[in-house]
Write a protein that holds these residues in place. Structure first.
Motif, PDB file in Angstrom:
ATOM      1  N   SER A   2       0.821  -1.203   0.000  1.00 31.97           N
ATOM      2  CA  SER A   2       0.000   0.000   0.000  1.00 31.97           C
ATOM      3  C   SER A   2       0.862   1.263   0.000  1.00 31.97           C
ATOM      4  O   SER A   2       1.791   1.410   0.803  1.00 31.97           O
ATOM      5  CB  SER A   2      -0.912  -0.009   1.235  1.00 31.97           C
ATOM      6  N   GLY A   3       0.586   2.154  -0.954  1.00 31.75           N
ATOM      7  CA  GLY A   3       1.306   3.416  -1.043  1.00 31.75           C
ATOM      8  C   GLY A   3       2.700   3.314  -1.625  1.00 31.75           C
ATOM      9  O   GLY A   3       3.465   4.270  -1.578  1.00 31.75           O
ATOM     10  N   LYS A   4       3.067   2.188  -2.180  1.00 34.76           N
ATOM     11  CA  LYS A   4       4.426   1.967  -2.696  1.00 34.76           C
ATOM     12  C   LYS A   4       4.422   1.794  -4.212  1.00 34.76           C
ATOM     13  O   LYS A   4       3.406   1.528  -4.837  1.00 34.76           O
ATOM     14  CB  LYS A   4       5.024   0.716  -2.059  1.00 34.76           C
ATOM     15  N   ILE A   5       5.616   1.929  -4.778  1.00 30.40           N
ATOM     16  CA  ILE A   5       5.851   1.585  -6.180  1.00 30.40           C
ATOM     17  C   ILE A   5       6.418   0.171  -6.183  1.00 30.40           C
ATOM     18  O   ILE A   5       7.422  -0.103  -5.525  1.00 30.40           O
ATOM     19  CB  ILE A   5       6.837   2.570  -6.848  1.00 30.40           C
ATOM     20  N   VAL A   6       5.785  -0.728  -6.900  1.00 27.96           N
ATOM     21  CA  VAL A   6       6.199  -2.126  -6.930  1.00 27.96           C
ATOM     22  C   VAL A   6       7.212  -2.329  -8.058  1.00 27.96           C
ATOM     23  O   VAL A   6       7.012  -1.861  -9.176  1.00 27.96           O
ATOM     24  CB  VAL A   6       4.971  -3.042  -7.144  1.00 27.96           C
ATOM     25  N   PHE A   7       8.301  -3.032  -7.738  1.00 34.05           N
ATOM     26  CA  PHE A   7       9.321  -3.371  -8.723  1.00 34.05           C
ATOM     27  C   PHE A   7       9.204  -4.861  -9.024  1.00 34.05           C
ATOM     28  O   PHE A   7       9.419  -5.699  -8.157  1.00 34.05           O
ATOM     29  CB  PHE A   7      10.706  -3.032  -8.179  1.00 34.05           C
ATOM     30  N   ILE A   8       8.830  -5.201 -10.261  1.00 34.74           N
ATOM     31  CA  ILE A   8       8.736  -6.598 -10.689  1.00 34.74           C
ATOM     32  C   ILE A   8      10.000  -6.923 -11.467  1.00 34.74           C
ATOM     33  O   ILE A   8      10.203  -6.438 -12.574  1.00 34.74           O
ATOM     34  CB  ILE A   8       7.473  -6.852 -11.547  1.00 34.74           C
ATOM     35  N   ASP A   9      10.832  -7.747 -10.871  1.00 39.45           N
ATOM     36  CA  ASP A   9      12.141  -8.059 -11.438  1.00 39.45           C
ATOM     37  C   ASP A   9      12.131  -9.474 -12.017  1.00 39.45           C
ATOM     38  O   ASP A   9      12.880 -10.333 -11.580  1.00 39.45           O
ATOM     39  CB  ASP A   9      13.209  -7.915 -10.347  1.00 39.45           C
ATOM     40  N   GLN A  10      11.267  -9.701 -12.985  1.00 41.97           N
ATOM     41  CA  GLN A  10      11.130 -11.016 -13.620  1.00 41.97           C
ATOM     42  C   GLN A  10      12.138 -11.120 -14.753  1.00 41.97           C
ATOM     43  O   GLN A  10      11.947 -10.529 -15.819  1.00 41.97           O
ATOM     44  CB  GLN A  10       9.706 -11.203 -14.139  1.00 41.97           C
ATOM     45  N   LEU A  11      13.200 -11.850 -14.536  1.00 38.68           N
ATOM     46  CA  LEU A  11      14.239 -12.033 -15.553  1.00 38.68           C
ATOM     47  C   LEU A  11      13.725 -12.966 -16.644  1.00 38.68           C
ATOM     48  O   LEU A  11      13.184 -14.026 -16.358  1.00 38.68           O
ATOM     49  CB  LEU A  11      15.492 -12.623 -14.903  1.00 38.68           C
ATOM     50  N   THR A  12      13.875 -12.564 -17.891  1.00 39.64           N
ATOM     51  CA  THR A  12      13.444 -13.392 -19.014  1.00 39.64           C
ATOM     52  C   THR A  12      14.534 -14.396 -19.357  1.00 39.64           C
ATOM     53  O   THR A  12      15.669 -14.019 -19.647  1.00 39.64           O
ATOM     54  CB  THR A  12      13.127 -12.522 -20.246  1.00 39.64           C
ATOM     55  N   GLU A  13      14.180 -15.664 -19.292  1.00 42.51           N
ATOM     56  CA  GLU A  13      15.119 -16.721 -19.660  1.00 42.51           C
ATOM     57  C   GLU A  13      15.242 -16.772 -21.180  1.00 42.51           C
ATOM     58  O   GLU A  13      14.249 -16.662 -21.889  1.00 42.51           O
ATOM     59  CB  GLU A  13      14.613 -18.074 -19.148  1.00 42.51           C
ATOM     60  N   ARG A  14      16.456 -16.942 -21.662  1.00 40.88           N
ATOM     61  CA  ARG A  14      16.706 -17.003 -23.105  1.00 40.88           C
ATOM     62  C   ARG A  14      16.457 -18.422 -23.614  1.00 40.88           C
ATOM     63  O   ARG A  14      17.029 -19.377 -23.109  1.00 40.88           O
ATOM     64  CB  ARG A  14      18.155 -16.583 -23.378  1.00 40.88           C
ATOM     65  N   HIS A  15      15.546 -18.544 -24.580  1.00 43.81           N
ATOM     66  CA  HIS A  15      15.211 -19.833 -25.202  1.00 43.81           C
ATOM     67  C   HIS A  15      15.091 -19.636 -26.707  1.00 43.81           C
ATOM     68  O   HIS A  15      14.882 -18.516 -27.174  1.00 43.81           O
ATOM     69  CB  HIS A  15      13.869 -20.367 -24.678  1.00 43.81           C
ATOM     70  N   LYS A  16      15.175 -20.710 -27.459  1.00 39.69           N
ATOM     71  CA  LYS A  16      14.953 -20.633 -28.907  1.00 39.69           C
ATOM     72  C   LYS A  16      13.476 -20.424 -29.213  1.00 39.69           C
ATOM     73  O   LYS A  16      13.122 -19.927 -30.267  1.00 39.69           O
ATOM     74  CB  LYS A  16      15.456 -21.903 -29.603  1.00 39.69           C
ATOM     75  N   THR A  17      12.615 -20.840 -28.310  1.00 37.75           N
ATOM     76  CA  THR A  17      11.174 -20.651 -28.467  1.00 37.75           C
ATOM     77  C   THR A  17      10.758 -19.421 -27.653  1.00 37.75           C
ATOM     78  O   THR A  17      11.587 -18.748 -27.062  1.00 37.75           O
ATOM     79  CB  THR A  17      10.409 -21.878 -27.948  1.00 37.75           C
ATOM     80  N   SER A  18       9.468 -19.166 -27.587  1.00 41.44           N
ATOM     81  CA  SER A  18       8.974 -18.016 -26.819  1.00 41.44           C
ATOM     82  C   SER A  18       8.735 -18.353 -25.350  1.00 41.44           C
ATOM     83  O   SER A  18       8.138 -17.567 -24.616  1.00 41.44           O
ATOM     84  CB  SER A  18       7.679 -17.492 -27.450  1.00 41.44           C
ATOM     85  N   LYS A  19       9.217 -19.487 -24.884  1.00 38.01           N
ATOM     86  CA  LYS A  19       8.974 -19.957 -23.522  1.00 38.01           C
ATOM     87  C   LYS A  19       9.340 -18.919 -22.457  1.00 38.01           C
ATOM     88  O   LYS A  19       8.544 -18.634 -21.568  1.00 38.01           O
ATOM     89  CB  LYS A  19       9.758 -21.253 -23.305  1.00 38.01           C
ATOM     90  N   GLY A  20      10.529 -18.351 -22.530  1.00 34.83           N
ATOM     91  CA  GLY A  20      10.952 -17.359 -21.530  1.00 34.83           C
ATOM     92  C   GLY A  20      10.158 -16.075 -21.624  1.00 34.83           C
ATOM     93  O   GLY A  20       9.782 -15.486 -20.608  1.00 34.83           O
ATOM     94  N   TYR A  21       9.875 -15.645 -22.841  1.00 34.88           N
ATOM     95  CA  TYR A  21       9.119 -14.412 -23.057  1.00 34.88           C
ATOM     96  C   TYR A  21       7.707 -14.525 -22.494  1.00 34.88           C
ATOM     97  O   TYR A  21       7.221 -13.627 -21.816  1.00 34.88           O
ATOM     98  CB  TYR A  21       9.066 -14.082 -24.553  1.00 34.88           C
ATOM     99  N   VAL A  22       7.040 -15.634 -22.769  1.00 30.79           N
ATOM    100  CA  VAL A  22       5.663 -15.820 -22.314  1.00 30.79           C
ATOM    101  C   VAL A  22       5.586 -15.748 -20.792  1.00 30.79           C
ATOM    102  O   VAL A  22       4.698 -15.109 -20.227  1.00 30.79           O
ATOM    103  CB  VAL A  22       5.090 -17.158 -22.843  1.00 30.79           C
ATOM    104  N   LYS A  23       6.532 -16.369 -20.126  1.00 31.42           N
ATOM    105  CA  LYS A  23       6.557 -16.367 -18.657  1.00 31.42           C
ATOM    106  C   LYS A  23       6.759 -14.946 -18.119  1.00 31.42           C
ATOM    107  O   LYS A  23       6.060 -14.508 -17.213  1.00 31.42           O
ATOM    108  CB  LYS A  23       7.675 -17.289 -18.168  1.00 31.42           C
ATOM    109  N   SER A  24       7.699 -14.204 -18.683  1.00 30.76           N
ATOM    110  CA  SER A  24       7.985 -12.845 -18.215  1.00 30.76           C
ATOM    111  C   SER A  24       6.896 -11.861 -18.611  1.00 30.76           C
ATOM    112  O   SER A  24       6.571 -10.945 -17.848  1.00 30.76           O
ATOM    113  CB  SER A  24       9.325 -12.365 -18.771  1.00 30.76           C
ATOM    114  N   ALA A  25       6.345 -12.026 -19.803  1.00 30.92           N
ATOM    115  CA  ALA A  25       5.327 -11.092 -20.272  1.00 30.92           C
ATOM    116  C   ALA A  25       4.074 -11.142 -19.404  1.00 30.92           C
ATOM    117  O   ALA A  25       3.351 -10.149 -19.289  1.00 30.92           O
ATOM    118  CB  ALA A  25       4.981 -11.374 -21.728  1.00 30.92           C
ATOM    119  N   ALA A  26       3.799 -12.268 -18.777  1.00 31.88           N
ATOM    120  CA  ALA A  26       2.623 -12.378 -17.904  1.00 31.88           C
ATOM    121  C   ALA A  26       2.709 -11.382 -16.749  1.00 31.88           C
ATOM    122  O   ALA A  26       1.704 -10.774 -16.368  1.00 31.88           O
ATOM    123  CB  ALA A  26       2.492 -13.805 -17.379  1.00 31.88           C
ATOM    124  N   ALA A  27       3.904 -11.188 -16.202  1.00 33.29           N
ATOM    125  CA  ALA A  27       4.075 -10.221 -15.111  1.00 33.29           C
ATOM    126  C   ALA A  27       3.809  -8.804 -15.610  1.00 33.29           C
ATOM    127  O   ALA A  27       3.172  -8.000 -14.926  1.00 33.29           O
ATOM    128  CB  ALA A  27       5.482 -10.325 -14.529  1.00 33.29           C
TER     129      ALA A  27
END
Length: 195
Positions: A2-27
């Motif tokens: 409450s009353g704060k700025i939230v920092f979401i530090d979701q590191l995107t894992e590098r993959h040949k597919t979109s697997k890492g992107y999909v996980k990080s993009a959800a955040a």
């Protein structure tokens, strides 16, 4: 939160597919609504890209109905690392956000759709697609100019061997709420008249 700025530090894992992107993009996609429900003032997201340059891949935020729309921003990976370094020192970190972005409403967006009917198996469909818009700080060269070039070249190769029907779709307005890419879900008429 409450009353704060939230920092979401979701590191995107590098993959040949979109697997890492999909996980990080959800955040990035849902983080602002979740944080707003808990009383946060704003959200800062680590870029969902894997590049170490100072340009954040901003993308899209999806706000939940009935929840306050708090500001949500993306920062580059090096800037996220700077915040992490400050947090590791154990002191409070103060961040001032000064934003000038705004929604200007909806406008018409266009898709480019081409179809070559297959010669021996026209009922079998090969669908290839890319999106035509880019994120606000980008040039569009890698997102998604490269994707458009790749699927256009693939469409040409498939056209040369046209057993199956090939539908080539390039959609607009992905970054502003995906309104221009609903053809992926079969919600627009393809040139053949099949949805």
């Amino acid at each position: 939160m409450s009353g704060k700025i939230v920092f979401i530090d979701q590191l995107t894992e590098r993959h040949k597919t979109s697997k890492g992107y999909v996980k990080s993009a959800a955040a990035r996609l849902h983080g602002a609504s979740v944080a707003a429900q808990k009383g946060a003032l704003a959200v800062i997201n680590r870029t969902v890209g894997t590049s170490q340059n100072r340009i954040a891949q901003t993308g899209m935020v999806q706000y939940q109905d009935g929840i306050d729309k708090i500001p949500a921003v993306a920062i580059s990976a090096p800037d996220a690392e700077l915040i992490n370094a400050m947090l590791r020192r154990g002191h409070d970190v103060e961040i001032k956000l000064q934003l000038s972005s705004k929604s200007r409403g909806f406008t018409t967006s266009f898709n480019v759709i081409a179809e070559v009917t297959g010669s021996s198996k026209p009922e079998e469909l090969v669908l290839i697609s890319a999106h035509l818009d880019s994120w606000d700080e980008g040039t569009g060269a890698s997102d998604d100019g490269a994707g458009v070039a790749i699927v256009t070249a693939a469409a040409k190769l498939i056209q040369d061997l046209p057993d199956q029907t090939c539908t080539h779709c390039q959609g607009g307005a992905l970054r502003s709420g995906r309104s221009g890419i609903f053809w992926r879900q079969g919600l627009c008429q393809r040139p053949s008249g099949r949805a």
